[in-house]
Scaffold this active site. Structure first.
Site, short mmCIF file in Angstrom:
data_model
loop_
_atom_site.label_atom_id
_atom_site.label_comp_id
_atom_site.label_asym_id
_atom_site.label_seq_id
_atom_site.Cartn_x
_atom_site.Cartn_y
_atom_site.Cartn_z
N PHE A 160 -38.91 13.92 -14.35
CA PHE A 160 -37.49 13.17 -14.69
C PHE A 160 -37.37 11.90 -15.18
O PHE A 160 -37.88 10.88 -14.53
CB PHE A 160 -36.49 13.49 -13.47
N ASP A 168 -43.23 5.42 -15.37
CA ASP A 168 -41.91 5.21 -14.96
C ASP A 168 -41.70 5.26 -13.43
O ASP A 168 -41.91 6.10 -12.39
CB ASP A 168 -41.16 6.75 -15.45
N LYS A 197 -33.27 1.29 -10.73
CA LYS A 197 -32.64 1.76 -9.41
C LYS A 197 -32.54 0.68 -8.42
O LYS A 197 -31.45 0.16 -8.32
CB LYS A 197 -33.36 2.89 -8.69
C1 LIG Z 1 -33.13 7.75 -11.58
C2 LIG Z 1 -34.30 7.68 -12.35
C3 LIG Z 1 -34.10 7.68 -14.19
C4 LIG Z 1 -33.04 7.50 -14.68
O1 LIG Z 1 -32.27 6.31 -14.18
P1 LIG Z 1 -30.68 6.07 -14.40
O2 LIG Z 1 -30.36 4.79 -14.15
O3 LIG Z 1 -29.87 7.31 -13.84
O4 LIG Z 1 -30.51 6.37 -16.08
C5 LIG Z 1 -35.35 7.92 -14.67
N1 LIG Z 1 -36.61 8.12 -13.92
C6 LIG Z 1 -36.75 8.35 -12.66
C7 LIG Z 1 -38.24 8.52 -12.20
C8 LIG Z 1 -35.40 8.28 -12.03
O5 LIG Z 1 -35.71 8.26 -10.77
#
Ligand SMILES: *Cc1c(COP(=O)(O)O)cnc(C)c1O
Length: 415
Positions: A140, A225, A254
């Site tokens: 994700f 990420d 986050k």
């Molecule tokens: C939450 C998340 C995102 C997206 O972040 P948003 O602030 O919702 O755009 C991308 N990558 C990972 C691994 C995430 O946990």
């Protein structure tokens, strides 16, 4: 106050786009530490922390002070001008990481979008354009058109095709699949070190080392990420520190500003050459308010030793959960690192379990219907863990007893 909940549900139902479906029926009015309080004045134990966002819990005095004093002075000014807290945050992030250059934006998706642009720009600027980007199945990376192309989950992509071209997906933790896919047209490999949104599945140590080697061999940039794993959650500031690799680019978001929207892209000096004057920008990115909040979060983490705490409280919680797995047939396994924990269930009842936890006053997340996710604030203590476990085990007993009743009923009918 009950009216306020009903009224809010009514307005949401009528006016808000239906992407979150039926939410948990509660409106929180305030929070303190690990607790949230609802309009009904009920107290909830927060084990999901806004999905890894409320890193300092709720109402942290240092964070509140930083935000309110910055708001009184200056909330926003354009990136036409130098911004003291932006420059300072960039320095702080560079000093605790591999990175030499930082860019700030407003969310996780935006950070990944920026990292992907940077990788394409890097090869374009070198005069050897490359387009291919490899990511993992079940990953994700966000909800923009390009980050859903990176995301390895077709249900998030299908309605919105055609997506940004150039993305391919390979099975996670499969070295030979990655070797097969990576080539001289690959500009980047983007990976999470723990796949959070698909149920908390960690990458193998050997896999990440091999991916680093593949990047070295092909020249592709390694983008990690760390939007969910970063900012101390896994027991080190960055999860990559536990994999003994140096990334080329890392994205954060986050937990970085404790709840104020922010995203960050960290890069080596070399990778950062992918952007030249005018190549990227952001109106809000790195503004005084968000960066003051992030600095307060970094200060608090340092002063209160919250990374060490996340590590020890996390392993304590995981050990206790593994004990629960032994005693409760509903639980299958415990996955994760530090305070990012997935609990695999033996039956597809995660949504029901989340609801039952809510009824019992504990907030947890569910991923699909097969896993429970915990991502509590880093301030969680061992004593609080034992409170949580007591309530959580009650929920398990209840669900198992209900199960036993249904099983008995079934046999009765048959007889
Ligand atoms: C939450 C998340 C995102 C997206 O972040 P948003 O602030 O919702 O755009 C991308 N990558 C990972 C691994 C995430 O946990």
């Amino acid at each position: 106050m009950e009216k306020l909940l009903e009224w809010t549900m009514h307005l949401d139902n009528k006016y808000y786009m239906n992407v979150f479906g039926k939410r948990v029926p509660v409106v929180f009015t305030h929070g303190k530490g690990i607790y949230l309080f609802s309009t009904e004045d009920k107290k909830y134990f927060d084990m999901i922390g806004g999905i890894a966002v409320n890193s300092l819990g709720h109402g942290n005095p240092r964070l509140v002070r930083a935000i309110s004093s910055q708001a009184r002075k200056l909330i926003h000014c354009s990136n036409y001008y130098y911004i003291e807290s932006q420059a300072e945050l960039a320095r702080r992030l560079a000093e605790i990481s591999f990175a030499e250059k930082v860019f700030l934006c407003n969310s996780g998706a935006e950070a990944n979008e920026c990292a992907i642009k940077l990788a394409r720009g890097y090869f374009y600027r070198k005069g050897t354009p490359r387009s291919k980007i490899i990511s993992a199945s079940r990953s994700f990376h966000g909800r923009t058109m390009t980050t859903i192309a990176a995301t390895g989950q077709s249900q998030m992509q299908l309605p919105f095709e055609p997506l940004t071209p150039g993305f391919v997906h390979v099975p996670y933790n499969d070295i030979s699949a990655m070797i097969k896919e990576a080539d001289s047209n690959t500009c980047a490999i983007i990976l999470e070190l723990i796949q959070g949104e698909s149920g908390v599945f960690p990458a193998d140590l050997d896999y990440i080392k091999a991916v680093r080697d593949i990047c070295n061999d092909t020249g592709a940039l390694l983008i990690i990420d760390e939007i969910q794993t970063g900012v101390g959650r896994t027991g080190t500031f960055f999860a990559y520190e536990q994999y003994y690799v140096t990334p080329d680019v890392v994205t954060l978001a986050k937990g970085l500003a404790g709840g104020v929207p922010i995203g960050a892209v960290l890069a080596t000096k070399e990778a950062a050459t992918g952007f030249e004057l005018g190549d990227h920008g952001s109106t809000f990115g790195g503004n005084p308010l968000a960066t003051a909040a992030a600095i307060a979060v970094l200060d608090e983490i340092e002063k209160k030793n919250l990374i060490a705490r996340a590590k020890s409280t996390g392993s304590y919680l995981q050990k206790k959960l593994i004990k629960l797995v032994e005693n409760h047939p509903l639980l299958k396994e415990v996955r994760g690192k530090g305070l990012l924990i997935g609990i695999g269930l033996s039956k597809p009842v995660a949504r029901e379990m989340k609801q039952k936890c809510f009824d019992a006053g504990i907030l947890v997340g569910s991923v699909g219907d097969s896993s429970i996710r915990l991502a509590p604030p880093l301030i969680l203590t061992k004593l609080q863990v034992s409170f949580f476990l007591k309530d959580f085990e009650e929920v398990l007993f209840d669900m198992e007893n209900a199960d036993a009743v249904t099983v008995n009923k079934d046999t009765e009918v048959k007889e």
